[in-house]
Design an enzyme around this catalytic site. Structure first.
Site, PDB file in Angstrom:
ATOM      1  N   ASP A 170       0.641  -1.125   0.034  1.00 22.90           N
ATOM      2  CA  ASP A 170      -0.013  -0.037  -0.236  1.00 22.90           C
ATOM      3  C   ASP A 170       0.767   1.348  -0.105  1.00 22.90           C
ATOM      4  O   ASP A 170       0.264   2.311  -0.213  1.00 22.90           O
ATOM      5  CB  ASP A 170      -0.952   0.096   1.241  1.00 22.90           C
ATOM      6  CG  ASP A 170      -2.023  -0.884   1.357  1.00 22.90           C
ATOM      7  OD1 ASP A 170      -2.225  -1.515  -0.034  1.00 22.90           O
ATOM      8  OD2 ASP A 170      -2.666  -1.274   2.155  1.00 22.90           O
ATOM      9  N   MET A 216      -3.918 -10.986  -7.812  1.00 28.75           N
ATOM     10  CA  MET A 216      -2.996 -11.169  -8.871  1.00 28.75           C
ATOM     11  C   MET A 216      -1.778 -10.150  -8.692  1.00 28.75           C
ATOM     12  O   MET A 216      -0.575 -10.378  -9.096  1.00 28.75           O
ATOM     13  CB  MET A 216      -3.678 -11.011 -10.394  1.00 28.75           C
ATOM     14  CG  MET A 216      -4.760 -11.746 -10.509  1.00 28.75           C
ATOM     15  SD  MET A 216      -5.717 -11.325 -11.865  1.00 28.75           S
ATOM     16  CE  MET A 216      -4.468 -11.386 -13.062  1.00 28.75           C
ATOM     17  N   GLU A 243      -9.557  -0.437  -2.022  1.00 31.24           N
ATOM     18  CA  GLU A 243     -10.329  -1.342  -1.304  1.00 31.24           C
ATOM     19  C   GLU A 243     -10.817  -0.574   0.159  1.00 31.24           C
ATOM     20  O   GLU A 243     -11.892  -0.824   0.816  1.00 31.24           O
ATOM     21  CB  GLU A 243      -9.649  -2.623  -0.803  1.00 31.24           C
ATOM     22  CG  GLU A 243      -8.159  -2.263   0.069  1.00 31.24           C
ATOM     23  CD  GLU A 243      -7.526  -3.396   0.489  1.00 31.24           C
ATOM     24  OE1 GLU A 243      -8.123  -4.676   0.624  1.00 31.24           O
ATOM     25  OE2 GLU A 243      -6.368  -3.383   0.541  1.00 31.24           O
ATOM     26  N   MET A 298      -5.768  -2.501  -4.083  1.00 31.38           N
ATOM     27  CA  MET A 298      -5.375  -2.812  -2.846  1.00 31.38           C
ATOM     28  C   MET A 298      -5.244  -1.194  -2.206  1.00 31.38           C
ATOM     29  O   MET A 298      -4.965  -0.368  -2.806  1.00 31.38           O
ATOM     30  CB  MET A 298      -4.077  -3.530  -2.570  1.00 31.38           C
ATOM     31  CG  MET A 298      -4.470  -4.773  -2.708  1.00 31.38           C
ATOM     32  SD  MET A 298      -2.896  -5.881  -2.340  1.00 31.38           S
ATOM     33  CE  MET A 298      -3.328  -6.071  -0.715  1.00 31.38           C
ATOM     34  N   GLY A 299      -5.296  -0.882  -1.077  1.00 33.42           N
ATOM     35  CA  GLY A 299      -5.214   0.413  -0.436  1.00 33.42           C
ATOM     36  C   GLY A 299      -6.033   0.424   0.817  1.00 33.42           C
ATOM     37  O   GLY A 299      -7.276   1.133   0.762  1.00 33.42           O
ATOM     38  N   ARG A 300      -5.899  -0.233   1.939  1.00 29.89           N
ATOM     39  CA  ARG A 300      -6.633  -0.369   3.325  1.00 29.89           C
ATOM     40  C   ARG A 300      -6.843   1.120   3.548  1.00 29.89           C
ATOM     41  O   ARG A 300      -8.123   1.575   4.075  1.00 29.89           O
ATOM     42  CB  ARG A 300      -6.119  -1.050   4.197  1.00 29.89           C
ATOM     43  CG  ARG A 300      -6.750  -1.277   5.563  1.00 29.89           C
ATOM     44  CD  ARG A 300      -5.997  -2.073   6.427  1.00 29.89           C
ATOM     45  NE  ARG A 300      -6.045  -3.446   6.053  1.00 29.89           N
ATOM     46  CZ  ARG A 300      -7.228  -4.317   6.472  1.00 29.89           C
ATOM     47  NH1 ARG A 300      -8.154  -3.736   7.198  1.00 29.89           N
ATOM     48  NH2 ARG A 300      -7.432  -5.443   6.014  1.00 29.89           N
TER      49      ARG A 300
END
Length: 592
Positions: free
Chosen positions: A329, A484, A428, A372-374
């Site tokens: 991230d 992926m 995300e 992705m990227g909390r």
């Protein structure tokens, strides 16, 4: 008094003549001569070579050299500023109307008061306002720590080694009207003096947390650096994260066993979340005779590494704990970027390209990609900027609203009407407030992180419902390349980066440093105390220049409300005031 810079025949400054000349000048102005010799003058020259218009001079004191030399680490406790430097007067720089205007001299008044008046005080700190962030060292609790010559000195010239006094500044974008306000970190690299003999080293490598491109490369380069550069033969891999210390046997590692692992994704050691039982881990380390531990993982893993360092220190163990920060991230603070991020952006861009093709190929087509990227939207932002095909990018740091004028639904309808298709990228962690308002029972994972609701499916359903209500025909394709992206091998850029990270960690460990992590700060690799790195997360600044570039690229609205604007305007009121902004990362300072 005007000082003409004496030069040698080859055009370079004659340092010895410049030293005696400046000594005489200061004698005539102040009334006494400083103990000024080569080291101080060399610093003046380096400042000039960096295109600084005026040299920064410290008012000399009796018994202290001009600029002085940094005392040994043991002198830190005796210093007046806690940075390992003796307390001193002010750093001074000639005013613009002083001398000839080029920093070559001061006014001709003989009195010391005139000397003070003819200079502008920049800061009280001997490091021009910088705050040195020292990394813990084994010598702090092992009084008889032996010192050895670096085995690389047999192959390398002395200039291949890094000067222990070299530091890296966190903030390099300065305002000339304000004092410098920056953290300073020790520059990473091989040292001539080390504290381990090759034959006594028993090193262990562990990977924790989620997968990330480059993990195998880091493992490989730690092994090769220990083996090839320092002659270490006892190297072990800890299986399946922290819990492998007390539930698994160690795996022996050698250059032969790791030779080609960088060609594969994942980690050959295995990984897991949680399992950080500090005392059990240190008991296992002590029983196995491990004295160097290399920990590869994110902020939670690094906190665990710091706890291991503190426990080992309390037991008086000769154990160094070196962290190598890993997060796809890119939310590790202070350092320029985390390894695997470049690869992740590249792979995310492939998914965006596919979504764009799908959207363009049907009437009113919509391509929706979740990446992705909390808590940080770096992948979404950079991949969107790189692709140039994105119409809407949503990240956790910048809120949005669905309904009403200027809302997301209206914007999607407008894009379809004007262009016939739309591409949406969402991190995300974006929009969790919308989903959690309906369902707040997501729970937490083994690392203690709040589980995220699936923003991708939620957003797809909302867009579908809206377009169905308008009666138009549409086609929405949803792509989730999350696993992926993180499971692929690292690209060329990340492979080089991982190599330098691994080597920096090994150099620091052999030099006796512990409780530290490694990474580039403004392009220069540094050793950073773990406690500094885990203080906060590195996030996209929705009022920064990089996000503004994204908005210009996509054409999307900012989706701001008045409270968000007021909050960020207050933080950005003084970008040089770290306390006010709460952002110590250089990325904020340069307007990311």
């Amino acid at each position: 008094v005007r000082v003409t810079l004496p030069r040698q025949r080859n055009g370079s400054p004659n340092v010895e003549r410049l030293s005696s000349t400046l000594s005489a000048v200061i004698m005539s102005v102040v009334g006494f001569a400083p103990t000024m010799r080569f080291p101080g003058i060399a610093m003046v020259h380096r400042v000039h070579s960096a295109n600084c218009s005026t040299p920064r001079l410290r008012k000399p004191q009796r018994g202290i050299g001009f600029f002085g030399n940094r005392p040994a680490r043991s002198a830190r406790a005796m210093s007046g500023n806690g940075n390992g430097f003796p307390s001193a007067d002010k750093w001074l720089v000639p005013k613009a109307d002083s001398g000839d205007g080029n920093g070559n001299g001061v006014s001709g008044n003989d009195s010391e008061n005139a000397y003070k008046d003819s200079f502008l005080c920049l800061t009280e700190d001997p490091l021009c306002g910088g705050t040195m962030r020292e990394v813990p060292h084994l010598s702090e609790w092992i009084s008889d720590l032996p010192v050895y010559a670096n085995p690389m000195s047999e192959k390398w010239e002395s200039d291949h080694f890094v000067d222990p006094d070299d530091v890296v500044a966190q903030n390099v974008v300065l305002n000339i009207t304000r004092p410098m306000n920056s953290n300073l970190f020790s520059r990473a690299g091989p040292r001539q003096a080390i504290h381990f003999r090759s034959e006594e080293v028993r090193a262990a490598v562990v990977t924790c947390g989620g997968l990330c491109p480059g993990l195998n490369t880091v493992i490989r380069e730690v092994v090769h650096t220990l083996w090839d550069l320092y002659g270490v033969r006892n190297i072990f891999g800890v299986k399946n994260g922290y819990r492998g210390f007390y539930s698994e046997n160690l795996r022996e590692l050698s250059p032969r066993s790791v030779e080609s692992i960088h060609n594969f994704g994942g980690t050959v050691l295995g990984t897991s979340r949680g399992g950080s039982e500090t005392k059990m881990i240190v008991d296992s380390i002590q029983a196995r005779g491990i004295n160097q531990l290399y920990v590869i993982g994110g902020d939670g893993t690094q906190r665990g590494a710091n706890a291991i360092y503190l426990e080992a220190r309390s037991r008086g163990m000769k154990l160094v704990v070196a962290g190598i920060p890993k997060t796809i991230d890119n939310d590790v603070s202070i350092i320029d970027r985390s390894f695997g991020f470049d690869t992740a952006v590249e792979e995310a861009q492939r998914a965006i390209t596919a979504a764009h093709v799908e959207a363009e190929s049907t009437p009113n087509g919509i391509g929706l990609v979740k990446v992705m990227g909390r808590h940080a939207g770096w992948i979404a932002m950079h991949a969107s900027l790189a692709s140039r095909d994105v119409d809407l990018c949503l990240i956790p740091e910048s809120g949005f609203y669905m309904d009403g004028q200027g809302g997301l639904k209206e914007y999607i309808s407008k894009q379809l009407a004007e262009n016939g298709h739309a591409v949406v990228v969402v991190a995300e962690g974006a929009g969790q407030d919308h989903i959690l308002a309906q369902d707040n029972n997501q729970g937490a994972d083994a690392s203690g992180n709040q589980k995220l609701a699936d923003i991708g499916h939620w957003l797809a359903d909302k867009i579908k419902d809206h377009l169905k209500s308008t009666g138009i025909e549409f086609s929405l394709k949803y792509i989730d390349p999350t696993y992926m992206i993180r499971a692929v091998p690292s690209n060329a850029s990340d492979n080089v980066y991982c190599t330098v990270l691994a080597q920096s960690a090994v150099h620091g460990a052999m030099a006796g440093l512990t409780g530290f992590t490694v990474g580039p700060v403004n392009g220069r690799h540094a050793w950073l105390p773990i406690t500094q790195v885990v203080k906060e997360s590195n996030q996209v600044n929705p009022k920064g220049r990089m996000w503004a570039r994204l908005l210009a690229s996509t054409g999307q609205p900012g989706f701001e409300n008045e409270s968000e604007v007021a909050s960020w305007n207050e933080k950005a009121a003084d970008p040089m005031d770290v306390k006010a902004t709460g952002m110590t990362n250089e990325k904020y300072m340069v307007g990311y």
